[in-house]
Design a protein around this motif. Structure first.
Motif, PDB file in Angstrom:
ATOM      1  N   LEU A 181      -6.719   2.421   4.663  1.00  0.00           N
ATOM      2  CA  LEU A 181      -6.497   1.039   4.787  1.00  0.00           C
ATOM      3  C   LEU A 181      -7.415   0.368   3.796  1.00  0.00           C
ATOM      4  O   LEU A 181      -7.102  -0.958   3.234  1.00  0.00           O
ATOM      5  N   ILE A 182      -8.383   0.601   3.196  1.00  0.00           N
ATOM      6  CA  ILE A 182      -9.497   0.082   2.373  1.00  0.00           C
ATOM      7  C   ILE A 182      -9.000   0.069   1.071  1.00  0.00           C
ATOM      8  O   ILE A 182      -9.330  -0.885   0.560  1.00  0.00           O
ATOM      9  N   ARG A 183      -8.751   1.281   0.461  1.00  0.00           N
ATOM     10  CA  ARG A 183      -8.295   1.402  -0.772  1.00  0.00           C
ATOM     11  C   ARG A 183      -7.258   0.538  -1.360  1.00  0.00           C
ATOM     12  O   ARG A 183      -6.587  -0.122  -0.889  1.00  0.00           O
ATOM     13  N   MET A 193       0.799  -1.064  -0.016  1.00  0.00           N
ATOM     14  CA  MET A 193       0.035   0.102  -0.034  1.00  0.00           C
ATOM     15  C   MET A 193       1.002   1.283  -0.067  1.00  0.00           C
ATOM     16  O   MET A 193       1.708   1.569   0.734  1.00  0.00           O
ATOM     17  N   ILE A 233      -8.990   4.672   7.966  1.00  0.00           N
ATOM     18  CA  ILE A 233      -9.892   3.440   7.577  1.00  0.00           C
ATOM     19  C   ILE A 233     -10.060   3.611   5.908  1.00  0.00           C
ATOM     20  O   ILE A 233      -9.740   2.797   5.433  1.00  0.00           O
ATOM     21  N   TYR A 234     -10.117   4.812   5.367  1.00  0.00           N
ATOM     22  CA  TYR A 234     -10.126   5.080   3.927  1.00  0.00           C
ATOM     23  C   TYR A 234      -8.844   4.811   3.327  1.00  0.00           C
ATOM     24  O   TYR A 234      -8.932   3.921   2.397  1.00  0.00           O
TER      25      TYR A 234
END
Length: 60
Positions: A58-60, A1, A55-56
């Motif tokens: 980590l999700i993408r 990431m 959170i955004y």
């Protein structure tokens, strides 16, 4: 990431804007009696926004 430059700038803007509002509460005469409550609300909103941003990322 990997985190892009736009993500870093968004985080910097969030932090800078929050800090500026946090300091301005004491400068505006009409807000001084409510400064503690307003600052607590600002800190709570900052933590919620930061958690949402993390959170955004980590999700993408």
């Amino acid at each position: 990431m990997s985190i892009s430059g736009d993500d870093i700038r968004a985080a910097q803007m969030l932090t800078g804007a929050t800090f500026a509002v946090f300091l301005m509460v004491n400068v505006v005469p009409g807000l001084r009696p409510y400064a503690v409550r307003i600052r607590l609300a600002i800190v709570a909103a900052y933590f919620v926004a930061t958690a949402g941003f993390m959170i955004y990322l980590l999700i993408r």
